[in-house]
Design an enzyme around this catalytic site. Sequence first.
Site, short mmCIF file in Angstrom:
data_model
loop_
_atom_site.label_atom_id
_atom_site.label_comp_id
_atom_site.label_asym_id
_atom_site.label_seq_id
_atom_site.Cartn_x
_atom_site.Cartn_y
_atom_site.Cartn_z
N GLY A 1 55.92 4.42 -11.92
CA GLY A 1 54.84 4.83 -12.83
C GLY A 1 54.86 6.32 -12.92
N GLU A 2 53.74 6.93 -12.65
CA GLU A 2 53.65 8.39 -12.69
C GLU A 2 52.96 8.83 -11.40
OE1 GLU A 2 54.84 11.02 -14.39
OE2 GLU A 2 53.67 12.04 -12.86
N SER A 3 53.73 9.48 -10.53
CA SER A 3 53.23 9.77 -9.18
C SER A 3 52.01 10.69 -9.19
CB SER A 3 54.34 10.39 -8.33
OG SER A 3 54.83 11.57 -8.94
N CYS B 1 60.73 4.58 -7.26
CA CYS B 1 60.57 5.68 -8.22
C CYS B 1 59.30 6.50 -7.93
CB CYS B 1 60.62 5.12 -9.64
SG CYS B 1 61.11 6.36 -10.83
N ARG C 1 61.15 15.46 -8.35
CA ARG C 1 60.68 14.63 -9.47
C ARG C 1 61.52 14.92 -10.72
NH1 ARG C 1 55.64 16.11 -11.35
NH2 ARG C 1 55.41 14.11 -12.38
N ILE D 1 64.64 5.68 -14.46
CA ILE D 1 63.74 6.05 -15.56
C ILE D 1 62.93 7.27 -15.13
CG2 ILE D 1 61.91 5.24 -17.09
CD1 ILE D 1 62.78 2.34 -16.25
N ARG D 2 63.25 8.41 -15.74
CA ARG D 2 62.63 9.69 -15.29
C ARG D 2 62.58 9.71 -13.76
NH1 ARG D 2 57.40 10.87 -16.31
NH2 ARG D 2 57.00 8.68 -16.66
N HIS E 1 64.61 1.20 -10.18
CA HIS E 1 63.68 0.08 -10.34
C HIS E 1 64.37 -1.27 -10.27
CE1 HIS E 1 60.23 2.37 -12.02
NE2 HIS E 1 61.16 3.21 -12.41
N GLU F 1 63.05 -4.00 -9.78
CA GLU F 1 62.13 -5.01 -10.33
C GLU F 1 62.32 -5.24 -11.82
OE1 GLU F 1 61.36 -1.99 -9.47
OE2 GLU F 1 59.93 -1.12 -10.88
#
Length: 197
Positions: A46-48, A78, A107, A136-137, A173, A175
């Site tokens: 997600g976005e840490s 991630c 990051r 992904i990023r 990821h 998943e």
Amino acid sequence: MSVGVLALQGDFREHAEVLRSLGADVELVRRPEELARISGLVIPGGESSVMDKMARAFGLAEPLRAQIRAGLPVYGTCAGLIMLADSVLDAIRGQESLGGLDIAVRRNAFGSQTASFETDLDVPVLGATPVHAAFIRAPVVETVGPRARALATLADGRCVAVEQGNLLGTSFHPEITGEHRFHEYFLGTVARVGFRG
Ligand code: GLN
């Protein structure tokens, strides 16, 4: 006891699905009281920086740090890996991590969303078949401290999967690519440790 998935933000549904498909009893975790019911936790991608803000706002950050210190098995992908890192490079101002892994992660190490990519990785602890990994990023593990060990590296030698005691982290990821071996491996740790909060 069941396995928790931190469900504040990010792709927690995908993790819950993989864990359920492997036969685990899954609990979505949003409140501190829910930590008492889990014997392992997955922190999704997600976005840490957002996850960190929400974890603190929901009063989860401190109890989680305490559980990690007490030996709760945790797997972070991630953004989840960033949450588990002792040191975060290129964090936004004021961003904190939970820590636990003796690593420094950078990051967005591969650039923006458009620089996302997929590749096959050798992960010896998971057997001979390579892991198909989606970045992904994604962050990269820039420093692996003496208490952590690298589980996988890119062709250029940069580390993208680590383990330390009951903690596991991947820059990518599994998943979302149908790769279940990391979750299986993690459930093995959860079963072996038998953590009770
Ligand atoms: N770039 C995100 C962060 O800093 C991580 C991206 C991801 O989880 N796919 O948290």
